[in-house]
Motif scaffolding. Structure first.
Motif, PDB file in Angstrom:
ATOM      1  N   VAL A 152       0.862  -1.181   0.000  1.00  0.00           N
ATOM      2  CA  VAL A 152       0.000   0.000   0.000  1.00  0.00           C
ATOM      3  C   VAL A 152       0.898   1.231   0.000  1.00  0.00           C
ATOM      4  CG1 VAL A 152      -1.744   1.312   1.261  1.00  0.00           C
ATOM      5  CG2 VAL A 152      -1.867  -1.182   1.208  1.00  0.00           C
ATOM      6  N   HIS A 153       0.740   2.082  -0.997  1.00  0.00           N
ATOM      7  CA  HIS A 153       1.622   3.240  -1.171  1.00  0.00           C
ATOM      8  C   HIS A 153       0.821   4.526  -0.996  1.00  0.00           C
ATOM      9  CE1 HIS A 153       4.605   0.409  -2.714  1.00  0.00           C
ATOM     10  NE2 HIS A 153       3.646  -0.101  -3.469  1.00  0.00           N
ATOM     11  N   ILE A 154       1.316   5.389  -0.122  1.00  0.00           N
ATOM     12  CA  ILE A 154       0.646   6.656   0.152  1.00  0.00           C
ATOM     13  C   ILE A 154       1.607   7.799  -0.152  1.00  0.00           C
ATOM     14  CG2 ILE A 154      -0.493   8.076   1.898  1.00  0.00           C
ATOM     15  CD1 ILE A 154      -1.243   5.565   3.387  1.00  0.00           C
ATOM     16  N   GLN A 155       1.132   8.730  -0.964  1.00  0.00           N
ATOM     17  CA  GLN A 155       1.890   9.928  -1.281  1.00  0.00           C
ATOM     18  C   GLN A 155       1.167  11.155  -0.734  1.00  0.00           C
ATOM     19  OE1 GLN A 155       2.297   9.902  -5.559  1.00  0.00           O
ATOM     20  NE2 GLN A 155       4.159   8.674  -5.500  1.00  0.00           N
ATOM     21  N   ALA A 156       1.898  12.022  -0.079  1.00  0.00           N
ATOM     22  CA  ALA A 156       1.360  13.296   0.392  1.00  0.00           C
ATOM     23  C   ALA A 156       1.978  14.398  -0.453  1.00  0.00           C
ATOM     24  CB  ALA A 156       1.692  13.507   1.872  1.00  0.00           C
ATOM     25  N   ASP A 157       1.138  15.056  -1.261  1.00  0.00           N
ATOM     26  CA  ASP A 157       1.629  16.083  -2.191  1.00  0.00           C
ATOM     27  C   ASP A 157       2.808  15.559  -3.006  1.00  0.00           C
ATOM     28  OD1 ASP A 157      -0.297  17.817  -1.217  1.00  0.00           O
ATOM     29  OD2 ASP A 157       1.039  18.645   0.306  1.00  0.00           O
ATOM     30  N   GLN A 158       2.628  14.342  -3.553  1.00  0.00           N
ATOM     31  CA  GLN A 158       3.572  13.670  -4.457  1.00  0.00           C
ATOM     32  C   GLN A 158       4.841  13.172  -3.758  1.00  0.00           C
ATOM     33  OE1 GLN A 158       4.209  16.389  -7.755  1.00  0.00           O
ATOM     34  NE2 GLN A 158       2.195  15.960  -8.607  1.00  0.00           N
ATOM     35  N   GLN A 159       4.875  13.212  -2.447  1.00  0.00           N
ATOM     36  CA  GLN A 159       6.010  12.676  -1.707  1.00  0.00           C
ATOM     37  C   GLN A 159       5.618  11.359  -1.046  1.00  0.00           C
ATOM     38  OE1 GLN A 159       9.174  14.058  -1.646  1.00  0.00           O
ATOM     39  NE2 GLN A 159       8.313  15.479  -3.164  1.00  0.00           N
ATOM     40  N   GLU A 160       6.387  10.292  -1.349  1.00  0.00           N
ATOM     41  CA  GLU A 160       6.091   8.974  -0.790  1.00  0.00           C
ATOM     42  C   GLU A 160       6.293   8.990   0.726  1.00  0.00           C
ATOM     43  OE1 GLU A 160       4.957   4.895  -1.438  1.00  0.00           O
ATOM     44  OE2 GLU A 160       5.207   6.488  -2.932  1.00  0.00           O
ATOM     45  N   LEU A 161       5.299   8.458   1.457  1.00  0.00           N
ATOM     46  CA  LEU A 161       5.376   8.374   2.909  1.00  0.00           C
ATOM     47  C   LEU A 161       5.840   6.981   3.329  1.00  0.00           C
ATOM     48  CD1 LEU A 161       2.067  10.184   3.982  1.00  0.00           C
ATOM     49  CD2 LEU A 161       4.357  11.165   3.674  1.00  0.00           C
ATOM     50  N   VAL A 162       6.572   6.917   4.416  1.00  0.00           N
ATOM     51  CA  VAL A 162       7.049   5.645   4.970  1.00  0.00           C
ATOM     52  C   VAL A 162       6.373   5.445   6.330  1.00  0.00           C
ATOM     53  CG1 VAL A 162       9.038   4.321   5.757  1.00  0.00           C
ATOM     54  CG2 VAL A 162       9.258   5.869   3.793  1.00  0.00           C
ATOM     55  N   GLY A 163       5.658   4.351   6.431  1.00  0.00           N
ATOM     56  CA  GLY A 163       4.905   4.116   7.659  1.00  0.00           C
ATOM     57  C   GLY A 163       5.476   2.999   8.496  1.00  0.00           C
ATOM     58  N   GLN A 164       4.925   2.875   9.694  1.00  0.00           N
ATOM     59  CA  GLN A 164       5.297   1.786  10.588  1.00  0.00           C
ATOM     60  C   GLN A 164       4.066   1.300  11.336  1.00  0.00           C
ATOM     61  OE1 GLN A 164       8.211   3.463  13.205  1.00  0.00           O
ATOM     62  NE2 GLN A 164       6.753   4.710  14.336  1.00  0.00           N
ATOM     63  N   VAL A 165       4.134   0.055  11.793  1.00  0.00           N
ATOM     64  CA  VAL A 165       3.009  -0.549  12.501  1.00  0.00           C
ATOM     65  C   VAL A 165       2.983  -0.030  13.932  1.00  0.00           C
ATOM     66  CG1 VAL A 165       1.926  -2.705  13.215  1.00  0.00           C
ATOM     67  CG2 VAL A 165       3.252  -2.617  11.080  1.00  0.00           C
ATOM     68  N   GLN A 166       1.826   0.496  14.334  1.00  0.00           N
ATOM     69  CA  GLN A 166       1.675   0.973  15.700  1.00  0.00           C
ATOM     70  C   GLN A 166       0.868   0.004  16.563  1.00  0.00           C
ATOM     71  OE1 GLN A 166      -0.928   4.428  16.837  1.00  0.00           O
ATOM     72  NE2 GLN A 166       1.053   5.372  17.324  1.00  0.00           N
ATOM     73  N   GLY A 167      -0.079  -0.707  15.938  1.00  0.00           N
ATOM     74  CA  GLY A 167      -0.897  -1.625  16.725  1.00  0.00           C
ATOM     75  C   GLY A 167      -1.582  -2.667  15.864  1.00  0.00           C
ATOM     76  N   ILE A 168      -1.837  -3.831  16.459  1.00  0.00           N
ATOM     77  CA  ILE A 168      -2.556  -4.924  15.794  1.00  0.00           C
ATOM     78  C   ILE A 168      -3.551  -5.495  16.802  1.00  0.00           C
ATOM     79  CG2 ILE A 168      -2.405  -7.182  14.676  1.00  0.00           C
ATOM     80  CD1 ILE A 168       0.489  -6.544  13.965  1.00  0.00           C
ATOM     81  N   SER A 169      -4.804  -5.608  16.385  1.00  0.00           N
ATOM     82  CA  SER A 169      -5.808  -6.189  17.267  1.00  0.00           C
ATOM     83  C   SER A 169      -6.857  -6.908  16.425  1.00  0.00           C
ATOM     84  CB  SER A 169      -6.471  -5.113  18.136  1.00  0.00           C
ATOM     85  OG  SER A 169      -7.121  -4.149  17.325  1.00  0.00           O
ATOM     86  N   GLU A 170      -7.535  -7.868  17.018  1.00  0.00           N
ATOM     87  CA  GLU A 170      -8.594  -8.587  16.318  1.00  0.00           C
ATOM     88  C   GLU A 170      -9.878  -7.774  16.392  1.00  0.00           C
ATOM     89  OE1 GLU A 170      -9.123 -12.696  17.147  1.00  0.00           O
ATOM     90  OE2 GLU A 170      -6.987 -13.077  17.409  1.00  0.00           O
ATOM     91  N   ALA A 171     -10.599  -7.697  15.276  1.00  0.00           N
ATOM     92  CA  ALA A 171     -11.881  -6.999  15.216  1.00  0.00           C
ATOM     93  C   ALA A 171     -12.958  -8.027  14.879  1.00  0.00           C
ATOM     94  CB  ALA A 171     -11.835  -5.883  14.174  1.00  0.00           C
TER      95      ALA A 171
END
Length: 362
Positions: A74-93
């Motif tokens: 999944v690729h997210i760009q903010a004003d054409q700049q690629e963002l690098v993310g990290q996992v903050q939390g995982i839970s069952e829904a």
């Protein structure tokens, strides 16, 4: 987790599911960061674990491994700049979804976000037909809803603009759900088998119009009621009924062709069409949770129209091809020739339906 065990657990899903895993994304543009909450179906996790070279030994490890897989695809760009993310939390829904929270640092508040993804596309559901994931997207700014109901698929990247006009918002959403409905039918082999079995038994264009109209009325009714959370049935009931409808309609064509048209057939089509509508709803039920009623209404209308367009792409060529086959049949045996084609095609469909039924009740 052992790959063989994962495939064994996934077998019923692979047999009768659509190759589209549906989920939801909530994207919040907060101070100095972009927070993405992804509600992902466990089906998606199982597919990626089963077909990839997974080393996970437990479900917890599978969730963590898939969270990293999600970030890579999944690729997210903010004003054409690629963002690098990290996992903050995982839970069952619940039992059918996992909730991931990802954080992407922002240097400044963006004016526009572009989101693209190719989740599951490297895994084949059938030759030439890859798995894919789709997401109903909600964008927020400081926790306040800005846009809701947008659709993100591998074929349709999504561009979100803060304070975008509602007119553009609605037009884009309608087009996305329309395309999603068409794709849902063209890759939904269980629904296609049922509708083809119906077409095989039609002799005149009026027969075709009646049976398709009744099926459309039935599945649109339950699709609407289920997405609005008025009528819901568990998949353990819906899937066997859909598979059973394929077998029943096809076998009637084979053994009792005189019953394959008329009032009883229309009543049968309406009854089973109700369950097909619940099947069409699929993951949209949970993915649309919390959306405004007006937004849901437009999404249902667009998706339903897409479903009908998808039907016509299949129904009309088959019907007119059958008409041509009869036209060029031996002059003294057009009826026998037509009956043989209907029985032969329906027999194949009934066998495929039995495989779906076995998987659905297994």
């Amino acid at each position: 987790m052992n790959r063989f065990l994962m495939l064994l657990l996934l077998w019923p899903v692979l047999v009768f599911a659509h190759p589209v895993s549906q989920g939801a994304l909530a994207i919040d543009v907060a101070s100095g960061q972009l927070i993405v909450q992804a509600k992902v179906s466990t089906e998606e996790v199982f597919v990626s674990s089963a077909f990839a070279d997974s080393q996970s030994q437990s479900l917890t490890e599978a969730w963590r491994e898939h969270a990293q897989y999600f970030l890579r695809h999944v690729h997210i760009q903010a004003d054409q700049q690629e963002l690098v993310g990290q996992v903050q939390g995982i839970s069952e829904a619940g039992s059918e979804h996992i909730l991931y929270t990802f954080v992407y640092p922002l240097a400044v508040a963006p004016k526009q976000l572009r989101i693209s993804q190719n989740l599951l596309n490297e895994f084949m559901y059938a030759p030439g037909n890859p798995w894919e994931a789709s997401f109903v997207v909600r964008m927020l700014a400081q926790g306040q809803a800005q846009q809701q109901g947008q659709l993100l698929t591998a074929k349709q990247p999504l561009t979100l603009t803060l304070a975008d006009s509602s007119a553009n918002d609605l037009s884009r959403m309608f087009g996305a759900y329309l395309a999603h409905g068409v794709n849902h039918i063209l890759t939904g082999y269980d629904h296609l088998l049922f509708i083809i079995a119906l077409v095989l038994a039609t002799v005149t264009l009026w027969d075709l119009i009646k049976v398709i109209s009744v099926f459309t009325l039935a599945h649109t009714l339950t699709l609407t009621l289920s997405v609005l959370d008025i009528v819901r049935l568990p998949s353990a009931v819906v899937e066997p009924m859909i598979a059973g409808s394929i077998v029943l309609v096809a076998l009637v064509n084979v053994f009792w062709p005189q019953q394959s048209r008329g009032g009883l057939r229309l009543l049968t089509v309406f009854f089973f069409g109700l369950f097909h509508g619940l099947g069409f709803a699929g993951g949209l039920l949970d993915a649309m949770a919390g959306m405004p009623v007006q937004t849901i209404g437009w999404a249902i209308a667009a998706f339903s129209l897409g479903v009908e367009l998808g039907h016509q792409v299949i129904v009309l060529p088959i019907f007119f091809a059958l008409q041509q086959l009869v036209r060029f049949s031996p002059a003294d045996k057009p009826r026998q020739y037509r009956l043989a084609v209907m029985r032969g095609g329906s027999l194949v469909i009934s066998l495929a339906g039995m495989v779906y039924l076995w998987a659905a009740v297994g």
